[in-house]
Motif scaffolding. Structure first.
Motif, PDB file in Angstrom:
ATOM      1  N   ASP A 204      -5.644   1.486   3.556  1.00 26.08           N
ATOM      2  CA  ASP A 204      -5.012   2.302   2.525  1.00 26.08           C
ATOM      3  C   ASP A 204      -5.103   1.626   1.168  1.00 26.08           C
ATOM      4  O   ASP A 204      -5.198   0.398   1.068  1.00 26.08           O
ATOM      5  CB  ASP A 204      -3.541   2.538   2.868  1.00 26.08           C
ATOM      6  CG  ASP A 204      -3.374   3.429   4.086  1.00 26.08           C
ATOM      7  OD1 ASP A 204      -4.237   4.299   4.279  1.00 26.08           O
ATOM      8  OD2 ASP A 204      -2.397   3.252   4.832  1.00 26.08           O
ATOM      9  N   PRO A 205      -5.019   2.402   0.060  1.00 27.82           N
ATOM     10  CA  PRO A 205      -5.057   1.830  -1.286  1.00 27.82           C
ATOM     11  C   PRO A 205      -3.698   1.251  -1.678  1.00 27.82           C
ATOM     12  O   PRO A 205      -2.675   1.519  -1.041  1.00 27.82           O
ATOM     13  CB  PRO A 205      -5.421   3.036  -2.157  1.00 27.82           C
ATOM     14  CG  PRO A 205      -4.818   4.196  -1.426  1.00 27.82           C
ATOM     15  CD  PRO A 205      -4.993   3.884   0.036  1.00 27.82           C
TER      16      PRO A 205
ATOM     17  N   ASN B 114     -10.428  -3.738   0.050  1.00 36.66           N
ATOM     18  CA  ASN B 114     -10.418  -2.689  -0.967  1.00 36.66           C
ATOM     19  C   ASN B 114      -9.022  -2.606  -1.576  1.00 36.66           C
ATOM     20  O   ASN B 114      -8.007  -2.763  -0.887  1.00 36.66           O
ATOM     21  CB  ASN B 114     -10.796  -1.338  -0.349  1.00 36.66           C
ATOM     22  CG  ASN B 114      -9.902  -0.973   0.821  1.00 36.66           C
ATOM     23  OD1 ASN B 114      -9.907  -1.646   1.843  1.00 36.66           O
ATOM     24  ND2 ASN B 114      -9.114   0.101   0.662  1.00 36.66           N
TER      25      ASN B 114
ATOM     26  N   ASN C  79      -8.037  -0.381  -4.975  1.00 34.12           N
ATOM     27  CA  ASN C  79      -7.607   0.861  -5.640  1.00 34.12           C
ATOM     28  C   ASN C  79      -8.201   2.126  -5.029  1.00 34.12           C
ATOM     29  O   ASN C  79      -8.166   3.186  -5.640  1.00 34.12           O
ATOM     30  CB  ASN C  79      -7.957   0.798  -7.131  1.00 34.12           C
ATOM     31  CG  ASN C  79      -9.465   0.692  -7.362  1.00 34.12           C
ATOM     32  OD1 ASN C  79     -10.228   0.496  -6.424  1.00 34.12           O
ATOM     33  ND2 ASN C  79      -9.879   0.822  -8.616  1.00 34.12           N
ATOM     34  N   PHE C  80      -8.731   2.034  -3.833  1.00 32.26           N
ATOM     35  CA  PHE C  80      -9.257   3.216  -3.167  1.00 32.26           C
ATOM     36  C   PHE C  80      -9.090   3.032  -1.665  1.00 32.26           C
ATOM     37  O   PHE C  80      -8.898   1.918  -1.170  1.00 32.26           O
ATOM     38  CB  PHE C  80     -10.733   3.445  -3.524  1.00 32.26           C
ATOM     39  CG  PHE C  80     -11.658   2.395  -2.996  1.00 32.26           C
ATOM     40  CD1 PHE C  80     -12.345   2.572  -1.799  1.00 32.26           C
ATOM     41  CD2 PHE C  80     -11.846   1.204  -3.689  1.00 32.26           C
ATOM     42  CE1 PHE C  80     -13.193   1.585  -1.309  1.00 32.26           C
ATOM     43  CE2 PHE C  80     -12.690   0.217  -3.206  1.00 32.26           C
ATOM     44  CZ  PHE C  80     -13.358   0.418  -2.017  1.00 32.26           C
ATOM     45  N   ALA C  81      -9.133   4.144  -0.938  1.00 35.34           N
ATOM     46  CA  ALA C  81      -8.923   4.109   0.503  1.00 35.34           C
ATOM     47  C   ALA C  81     -10.251   4.058   1.243  1.00 35.34           C
ATOM     48  O   ALA C  81     -11.272   4.541   0.762  1.00 35.34           O
ATOM     49  CB  ALA C  81      -8.125   5.325   0.958  1.00 35.34           C
ATOM     50  N   THR C  82     -10.242   3.445   2.414  1.00 37.92           N
ATOM     51  CA  THR C  82     -11.370   3.504   3.341  1.00 37.92           C
ATOM     52  C   THR C  82     -10.869   4.171   4.624  1.00 37.92           C
ATOM     53  O   THR C  82      -9.702   4.582   4.709  1.00 37.92           O
ATOM     54  CB  THR C  82     -11.900   2.101   3.670  1.00 37.92           C
ATOM     55  OG1 THR C  82     -10.924   1.379   4.429  1.00 37.92           O
ATOM     56  CG2 THR C  82     -12.228   1.331   2.394  1.00 37.92           C
TER      57      THR C  82
ATOM     58  N   THR D  71       0.838  -1.196   0.000  1.00 36.99           N
ATOM     59  CA  THR D  71       0.000   0.000   0.000  1.00 36.99           C
ATOM     60  C   THR D  71       0.876   1.250   0.000  1.00 36.99           C
ATOM     61  O   THR D  71       2.104   1.176  -0.010  1.00 36.99           O
ATOM     62  CB  THR D  71      -0.922   0.006   1.234  1.00 36.99           C
ATOM     63  OG1 THR D  71      -0.110  -0.057   2.409  1.00 36.99           O
ATOM     64  CG2 THR D  71      -1.863  -1.188   1.208  1.00 36.99           C
TER      65      THR D  71
ATOM     66  N   GLU E 134     -11.813  -2.896  -7.786  1.00 36.58           N
ATOM     67  CA  GLU E 134     -12.152  -2.285  -6.508  1.00 36.58           C
ATOM     68  C   GLU E 134     -11.885  -3.214  -5.333  1.00 36.58           C
ATOM     69  O   GLU E 134     -11.266  -2.810  -4.345  1.00 36.58           O
ATOM     70  CB  GLU E 134     -13.628  -1.865  -6.512  1.00 36.58           C
ATOM     71  CG  GLU E 134     -13.934  -0.751  -7.502  1.00 36.58           C
ATOM     72  CD  GLU E 134     -15.398  -0.368  -7.482  1.00 36.58           C
ATOM     73  OE1 GLU E 134     -16.208  -1.127  -6.896  1.00 36.58           O
ATOM     74  OE2 GLU E 134     -15.737   0.686  -8.039  1.00 36.58           O
ATOM     75  N   TYR E 135     -12.350  -4.455  -5.411  1.00 37.02           N
ATOM     76  CA  TYR E 135     -12.213  -5.384  -4.291  1.00 37.02           C
ATOM     77  C   TYR E 135     -11.573  -6.686  -4.774  1.00 37.02           C
ATOM     78  O   TYR E 135     -11.776  -7.121  -5.916  1.00 37.02           O
ATOM     79  CB  TYR E 135     -13.569  -5.703  -3.660  1.00 37.02           C
ATOM     80  CG  TYR E 135     -14.196  -4.542  -2.933  1.00 37.02           C
ATOM     81  CD1 TYR E 135     -13.865  -4.275  -1.603  1.00 37.02           C
ATOM     82  CD2 TYR E 135     -15.108  -3.704  -3.575  1.00 37.02           C
ATOM     83  CE1 TYR E 135     -14.436  -3.204  -0.937  1.00 37.02           C
ATOM     84  CE2 TYR E 135     -15.679  -2.623  -2.909  1.00 37.02           C
ATOM     85  CZ  TYR E 135     -15.339  -2.386  -1.596  1.00 37.02           C
ATOM     86  OH  TYR E 135     -15.894  -1.332  -0.919  1.00 37.02           O
TER      87      TYR E 135
ATOM     88  N   TYR F 201     -13.670  -5.377 -12.451  1.00 34.44           N
ATOM     89  CA  TYR F 201     -13.446  -4.172 -11.656  1.00 34.44           C
ATOM     90  C   TYR F 201     -12.246  -4.393 -10.724  1.00 34.44           C
ATOM     91  O   TYR F 201     -12.015  -5.494 -10.237  1.00 34.44           O
ATOM     92  CB  TYR F 201     -14.690  -3.831 -10.820  1.00 34.44           C
ATOM     93  CG  TYR F 201     -15.918  -3.541 -11.656  1.00 34.44           C
ATOM     94  CD1 TYR F 201     -16.139  -2.275 -12.193  1.00 34.44           C
ATOM     95  CD2 TYR F 201     -16.841  -4.553 -11.917  1.00 34.44           C
ATOM     96  CE1 TYR F 201     -17.258  -2.018 -12.961  1.00 34.44           C
ATOM     97  CE2 TYR F 201     -17.961  -4.298 -12.702  1.00 34.44           C
ATOM     98  CZ  TYR F 201     -18.171  -3.027 -13.222  1.00 34.44           C
ATOM     99  OH  TYR F 201     -19.274  -2.781 -13.984  1.00 34.44           O
TER     100      TYR F 201
END
Length: 503
Positions: free
Chosen positions: A492-493, A483, A485-488, A438, A462-463, A460
């Motif tokens: 972290d991505p 996740n 390619n994106f952060a929550t 990450t 994403e997950y 996709y």
């Protein structure tokens, strides 16, 4: 004088409350069967954060991992008494602590007392989820008052203890039928019975039927029917009700009597004694629809098609393996069975090494073994083990010269680069068995590392399903969704991933 005494008592109460909030060990209790919201006592963030000692903070410097906020749902906290009524007599209490416990301490410091008699109730106590979840199972009398007591001297494996005892006061629910073996507390539900016969055909109500028990098994129980069908009953559908000792609900039997003059071309429901098991094999995550009819065997040995309704949804979105599902076939008192074998999908890897790593981590026992070894390499510390976990998995897949001292993502990246591994940021090239890293917030390196297993949806990015050291957040399994390619708020991505090119 009285006013002075009252002031002193109030002051003492405040001091006790204040001290209890300084406990080094806090916990939350939950009932995963009924999800009942109980009166809660808030536990401050400071109380939770005080659990981290200096040695843990020092280890965090040597092993990168995502800095997750500590949190908990406090159904039971370490102060005050909690009251609950209408508790099932066979309730299993689950108490989640924020640190591993000593089993001997747990068994001697947690008990359930009958408040009416003062006697201690025989209980089964066990630990799970890396020894942080205590399960207390017992059988209580209906309409009785009890106390679940957690002694203040309950010890964690690091020898920390609660500052104050915990009392959960509860009263059990009553039973609608009085019976010595308390069947009502064991039966979860009984399916409706559907029977079809021809006009003037003899029919006898069954003396026993199948009951679905609270522990997931099926048991035959005696049933008494309110009334009986007569031979001269006219065509139609009739509903009859039966009772079972200790079961509060009525059992329903739907009897359909077909007219003898009905057309032979009319599809008729039949009465069958048993059904043939259905055995199917599918690939993981493939599109699949469970059959709505199965083969039924009549009393004279004939095979007929009968409708079936499955008890639970049948899905291929599970780990490869063999799964058994049960259903209700029309006209049959015996449960229908569907055995579904889920095979692993065809995977794509960059190299044979990546395939070996993927296959090794696809086994649940292997994943748990890697987790255990990662904790040992980190001196018994349960947190910040991502680099230890990934390195141990790599060694077991064939990278035997990777030092056991690799403790952070920066060092792991350098070790892989020195062995000819390739570094990429193109997620279209990410394949099973690749090692992901990450983003980094400073020179210490990426905040986390994990092994990519497969995309949840290949279309996709994403997950994905991954393997890492954070299985304690996913029912104890290092294999879980994440996740990418994106952060929550807590994850972290991805920044880059690495793999060894095919030789």
């Amino acid at each position: 004088m009285k006013k002075s005494v009252i002031k002193i008592l109030i002051m003492c109460g405040c001091i006790i409350f204040s001290q209890s909030m300084k406990s080094n060990m806090v916990f939350a209790a939950e009932n995963d069967m009924t999800k009942i919201n109980m009166n809660t006592v808030a536990v401050s963030t400071k109380t939770v954060n005080d659990i981290n000692d200096n040695s843990s903070k020092e280890n965090a410097k040597n092993s990168n991992d995502e800095k997750l906020p500590q949190h908990m749902s406090a159904d039971v906290a370490s102060i005050n008494a909690i009251s609950k009524i209408d508790v099932p007599v066979d309730k299993s209490w689950k108490i989640r602590f924020n640190m591993p416990l000593d089993l001997n301490s747990v068994k001697s410091k947690i008990k359930i007392i009958n408040k009416d008699t003062g006697a201690e109730i025989s209980s089964s106590i066990s630990l799970s989820e890396n020894d942080t979840v205590v399960t207390i199972s017992s059988h209580c009398d209906p309409n009785s008052s009890y106390s679940l007591i957690i002694d203040k001297d309950l010890k964690s494996k690091s020898n920390k203890a609660l500052n104050n005892p915990v009392y959960v006061e509860f009263k059990t629910a009553g039973q609608t039928a009085s019976v010595p073996d308390k069947t009502d507390s064991l039966i979860s539900y009984i399916d409706d019975i559907n029977v079809t016969i021809k006009e003037n055909e003899k029919f006898s109500f069954p003396d026993t039927i199948n009951a679905n028990m609270s522990n997931g098994t099926t048991k035959k129980v005696n049933v008494s029917w309110d009334k009986h069908a007569e031979v001269s009953s006219k065509p139609g559908t009739y509903t009859y009700y039966g009772t079972i000792d200790g079961y509060s609900k009525k059992v329903r039997l739907n009897l359909t009597i077909n007219d003898l003059k009905s057309s032979d071309n009319t599809v008729k429901e039949v009465r069958v004694d048993s059904t043939n098991d259905v055995n199917l094999t599918v690939k993981q995550n493939d599109s699949f629809t469970a059959p709505d009819t199965i083969d039924g065997i009549t009393s004279d040995g004939q095979t007929v098609k009968v409708k079936v309704k499955w008890d639970t949804p049948i899905t291929t979105n599970r780990q490869p393996g063999r799964y058994t599902y049960y259903g209700t076939a029309e006209g049959c008192l015996v449960k229908a069975v569907l055995n579904l074998t889920i095979t692993a999908p065809e995977i794509k890897t960059h190299s044979d090494f990546q395939k070996n790593l993927y296959n090794y981590l696809s086994n649940a026992d292997n994943r748990q073994s890697v987790m255990t070894r990662a904790i040992e390499l980190h001196g018994g510390d349960l947190s910040n083990n991502c680099a230890y976990f990934a390195s141990e998995a790599l060694r077991r897949a064939g990278l035997s010269d990777l030092p056991e001292s690799v403790a952070n993502t920066r060092t792991l990246t350098a070790e892989l680069l020195s062995r000819g591994w390739k570094k990429s940021t193109n997620l279209d090239e990410l394949k099973s068995g690749d090692i992901c890293f990450t983003i980094a917030y400073d020179s210490s390196g990426p905040t986390h590392t994990y092994t990519f297993m497969k995309w949840v949806d290949p279309n996709y990015h994403e997950y994905a399903y991954i393997c890492d050291n954070q299985g304690n957040e996913y029912e104890g399994d290092p294999y879980h969704q994440r996740n990418i390619n994106f952060a929550t708020e807590t994850k972290d991505p991805i920044s880059y991933f690495m793999y060894v090119p095919q030789q």
